[in-house]
Design a protein around this motif. Structure first.
Motif, PDB file in Angstrom:
ATOM      1  N   GLY A  80      52.260  94.864  52.865  1.00  0.00           N
ATOM      2  CA  GLY A  80      52.510  94.704  51.441  1.00  0.00           C
ATOM      3  C   GLY A  80      52.958  93.293  51.105  1.00  0.00           C
ATOM      4  N   VAL A  81      52.331  92.715  50.099  1.00  0.00           N
ATOM      5  CA  VAL A  81      52.639  91.353  49.653  1.00  0.00           C
ATOM      6  C   VAL A  81      52.899  91.417  48.151  1.00  0.00           C
ATOM      7  CG1 VAL A  81      51.716  89.001  49.400  1.00  0.00           C
ATOM      8  CG2 VAL A  81      51.155  90.355  51.437  1.00  0.00           C
ATOM      9  N   LEU A  82      53.834  90.606  47.689  1.00  0.00           N
ATOM     10  CA  LEU A  82      54.074  90.493  46.254  1.00  0.00           C
ATOM     11  C   LEU A  82      53.742  89.070  45.828  1.00  0.00           C
ATOM     12  CD1 LEU A  82      55.086  91.695  43.571  1.00  0.00           C
ATOM     13  CD2 LEU A  82      57.377  90.887  44.202  1.00  0.00           C
ATOM     14  N   VAL A  83      52.817  88.944  44.886  1.00  0.00           N
ATOM     15  CA  VAL A  83      52.475  87.652  44.294  1.00  0.00           C
ATOM     16  C   VAL A  83      53.076  87.633  42.896  1.00  0.00           C
ATOM     17  CG1 VAL A  83      50.610  86.153  43.500  1.00  0.00           C
ATOM     18  CG2 VAL A  83      50.330  87.465  45.616  1.00  0.00           C
ATOM     19  N   THR A  84      53.937  86.665  42.646  1.00  0.00           N
ATOM     20  CA  THR A  84      54.551  86.534  41.329  1.00  0.00           C
ATOM     21  C   THR A  84      54.107  85.215  40.713  1.00  0.00           C
ATOM     22  OG1 THR A  84      56.487  87.766  42.080  1.00  0.00           O
ATOM     23  CG2 THR A  84      56.713  86.525  40.034  1.00  0.00           C
ATOM     24  N   GLY A  85      53.458  85.307  39.569  1.00  0.00           N
ATOM     25  CA  GLY A  85      53.027  84.122  38.834  1.00  0.00           C
ATOM     26  C   GLY A  85      53.930  83.904  37.632  1.00  0.00           C
ATOM     27  N   TYR A  86      54.135  82.650  37.283  1.00  0.00           N
ATOM     28  CA  TYR A  86      55.001  82.324  36.144  1.00  0.00           C
ATOM     29  C   TYR A  86      54.366  81.216  35.316  1.00  0.00           C
ATOM     30  CZ  TYR A  86      59.031  80.715  33.457  1.00  0.00           C
ATOM     31  OH  TYR A  86      59.879  80.344  32.444  1.00  0.00           O
ATOM     32  N   HIS A  87      54.429  81.396  34.011  1.00  0.00           N
ATOM     33  CA  HIS A  87      53.959  80.361  33.099  1.00  0.00           C
ATOM     34  C   HIS A  87      54.747  80.492  31.790  1.00  0.00           C
ATOM     35  CE1 HIS A  87      51.568  77.113  31.819  1.00  0.00           C
ATOM     36  NE2 HIS A  87      50.356  77.616  31.918  1.00  0.00           N
ATOM     37  N   VAL A  88      54.604  79.523  30.945  1.00  0.00           N
ATOM     38  CA  VAL A  88      55.286  79.523  29.654  1.00  0.00           C
ATOM     39  C   VAL A  88      54.243  79.700  28.565  1.00  0.00           C
ATOM     40  CG1 VAL A  88      56.666  78.142  28.066  1.00  0.00           C
ATOM     41  CG2 VAL A  88      57.178  78.105  30.505  1.00  0.00           C
ATOM     42  N   ALA A  89      54.484  80.680  27.714  1.00  0.00           N
ATOM     43  CA  ALA A  89      53.577  80.918  26.589  1.00  0.00           C
ATOM     44  C   ALA A  89      53.708  79.779  25.591  1.00  0.00           C
ATOM     45  CB  ALA A  89      53.908  82.247  25.924  1.00  0.00           C
ATOM     46  N   PRO A  90      52.622  79.436  24.918  1.00  0.00           N
ATOM     47  CA  PRO A  90      52.698  78.365  23.919  1.00  0.00           C
ATOM     48  C   PRO A  90      53.583  78.773  22.746  1.00  0.00           C
ATOM     49  CG  PRO A  90      50.576  79.480  23.813  1.00  0.00           C
ATOM     50  CD  PRO A  90      51.296  80.044  25.004  1.00  0.00           C
ATOM     51  N   GLU A  91      54.152  77.790  22.109  1.00  0.00           N
ATOM     52  CA  GLU A  91      54.930  78.049  20.894  1.00  0.00           C
ATOM     53  C   GLU A  91      53.998  78.617  19.833  1.00  0.00           C
ATOM     54  OE1 GLU A  91      58.185  77.664  20.432  1.00  0.00           O
ATOM     55  OE2 GLU A  91      58.551  76.811  22.404  1.00  0.00           O
ATOM     56  N   GLY A  92      54.550  79.358  18.936  1.00  0.00           N
ATOM     57  CA  GLY A  92      53.721  79.879  17.862  1.00  0.00           C
ATOM     58  C   GLY A  92      54.275  81.179  17.336  1.00  0.00           C
ATOM     59  N   THR A  93      53.560  81.739  16.409  1.00  0.00           N
ATOM     60  CA  THR A  93      54.018  82.961  15.769  1.00  0.00           C
ATOM     61  C   THR A  93      53.230  84.182  16.215  1.00  0.00           C
ATOM     62  OG1 THR A  93      52.561  82.523  13.901  1.00  0.00           O
ATOM     63  CG2 THR A  93      54.849  81.735  13.733  1.00  0.00           C
ATOM     64  N   SER A  94      52.207  83.996  17.042  1.00  0.00           N
ATOM     65  CA  SER A  94      51.413  85.139  17.479  1.00  0.00           C
ATOM     66  C   SER A  94      52.286  86.097  18.278  1.00  0.00           C
ATOM     67  CB  SER A  94      50.239  84.681  18.338  1.00  0.00           C
ATOM     68  OG  SER A  94      49.634  85.801  18.955  1.00  0.00           O
ATOM     69  N   ARG A  95      52.219  87.352  17.924  1.00  0.00           N
ATOM     70  CA  ARG A  95      53.018  88.359  18.611  1.00  0.00           C
ATOM     71  C   ARG A  95      52.436  88.695  19.983  1.00  0.00           C
ATOM     72  NH1 ARG A  95      56.377  90.958  14.595  1.00  0.00           N
ATOM     73  NH2 ARG A  95      56.761  92.641  16.054  1.00  0.00           N
ATOM     74  N   ASN A  96      51.224  88.256  20.242  1.00  0.00           N
ATOM     75  CA  ASN A  96      50.560  88.588  21.496  1.00  0.00           C
ATOM     76  C   ASN A  96      50.495  87.415  22.469  1.00  0.00           C
ATOM     77  OD1 ASN A  96      50.002  91.205  20.579  1.00  0.00           O
ATOM     78  ND2 ASN A  96      48.189  90.468  19.495  1.00  0.00           N
ATOM     79  N   ARG A  97      51.135  86.303  22.160  1.00  0.00           N
ATOM     80  CA  ARG A  97      50.963  85.105  22.983  1.00  0.00           C
ATOM     81  C   ARG A  97      51.493  85.284  24.411  1.00  0.00           C
ATOM     82  NH1 ARG A  97      55.767  82.133  22.504  1.00  0.00           N
ATOM     83  NH2 ARG A  97      57.163  83.095  21.006  1.00  0.00           N
ATOM     84  N   LYS A  98      52.610  85.990  24.596  1.00  0.00           N
ATOM     85  CA  LYS A  98      53.140  86.221  25.942  1.00  0.00           C
ATOM     86  C   LYS A  98      52.234  87.175  26.716  1.00  0.00           C
ATOM     87  CE  LYS A  98      57.878  85.339  24.532  1.00  0.00           C
ATOM     88  NZ  LYS A  98      59.203  85.937  24.309  1.00  0.00           N
ATOM     89  N   TYR A  99      51.761  88.196  26.021  1.00  0.00           N
ATOM     90  CA  TYR A  99      50.844  89.138  26.657  1.00  0.00           C
ATOM     91  C   TYR A  99      49.558  88.434  27.097  1.00  0.00           C
ATOM     92  CZ  TYR A  99      47.822  93.071  27.564  1.00  0.00           C
ATOM     93  OH  TYR A  99      46.959  93.942  28.176  1.00  0.00           O
TER      94      TYR A  99
END
Length: 160
Positions: A80-99
């Motif tokens: 078993g391996v766990l791959v964790t990715g991380y990034h920053v969502a762009p600024e903005g008002t979209s409610r779906n940007r993090k998703y």
């Protein structure tokens, strides 16, 4: 017999690290990954990584898996391996940007790891499971994509 320079498991982790370092943007991927942004350090955190170095990934043993012993000192190991990715969502008002960032991270991880499911002939299969999402609440823009991966291999008992 001399001791191995790296265990089978470590070589699999390094192979996954190399695959993630191969995420090179369009047309196959959403992002471009810098070599230093993929680590095998299980205690690493994303908090001190400059935005210019993102996305970043941690590849670590998940601490789960199975070993089935077969005759003639052979065994079937699900590592078993766990791959964790991380990034920053762009600024903005979209409610779906993090998703959207989470979906793109997962897509890039899946494509990178399925280019060679044998992990360079170290395994017989690589299975990618349902990802988990974690995101900053409120004003924060950080997004984590945690992807459990099972690497199946058959090896000789006594040769880690």
């Amino acid at each position: 017999m001399p001791a191995p320079t790296a265990s089978h498991r470590k070589r699999i982790l390094e192979n996954i690290q190399t695959a993630l370092r191969g995420i090179t943007g369009n047309p196959t991927y959403h992002y471009t990954v810098k070599s230093d942004s993929v680590t095998l350090e299980p205690l690493a955190t994303f908090g001190n990584i400059p935005v210019t170095e993102l996305p970043a990934f941690i590849v670590e043993p998940a601490g789960i898996g199975t070993i089935t012993f077969w005759p003639a000192t052979r065994l079937h190991n699900v590592f078993g391996v766990l791959v964790t990715g991380y990034h920053v969502a762009p600024e903005g008002t979209s409610r779906n940007r993090k998703y959207a960032v989470w979906e793109q991270l997962f897509a890039d991880i899946e494509v990178a790891l399925t280019q060679d499911i044998t992990r360079g002939a170290l395994a017989i299969d690589t299975l990618i499971h349902e990802p988990q999402m974690a995101a900053d609440v409120g004003a924060g823009n950080g997004v984590e994509c945690r992807v459990p991966v099972d690497v199946r291999l058959i090896r000789t008992y006594g040769t880690p």
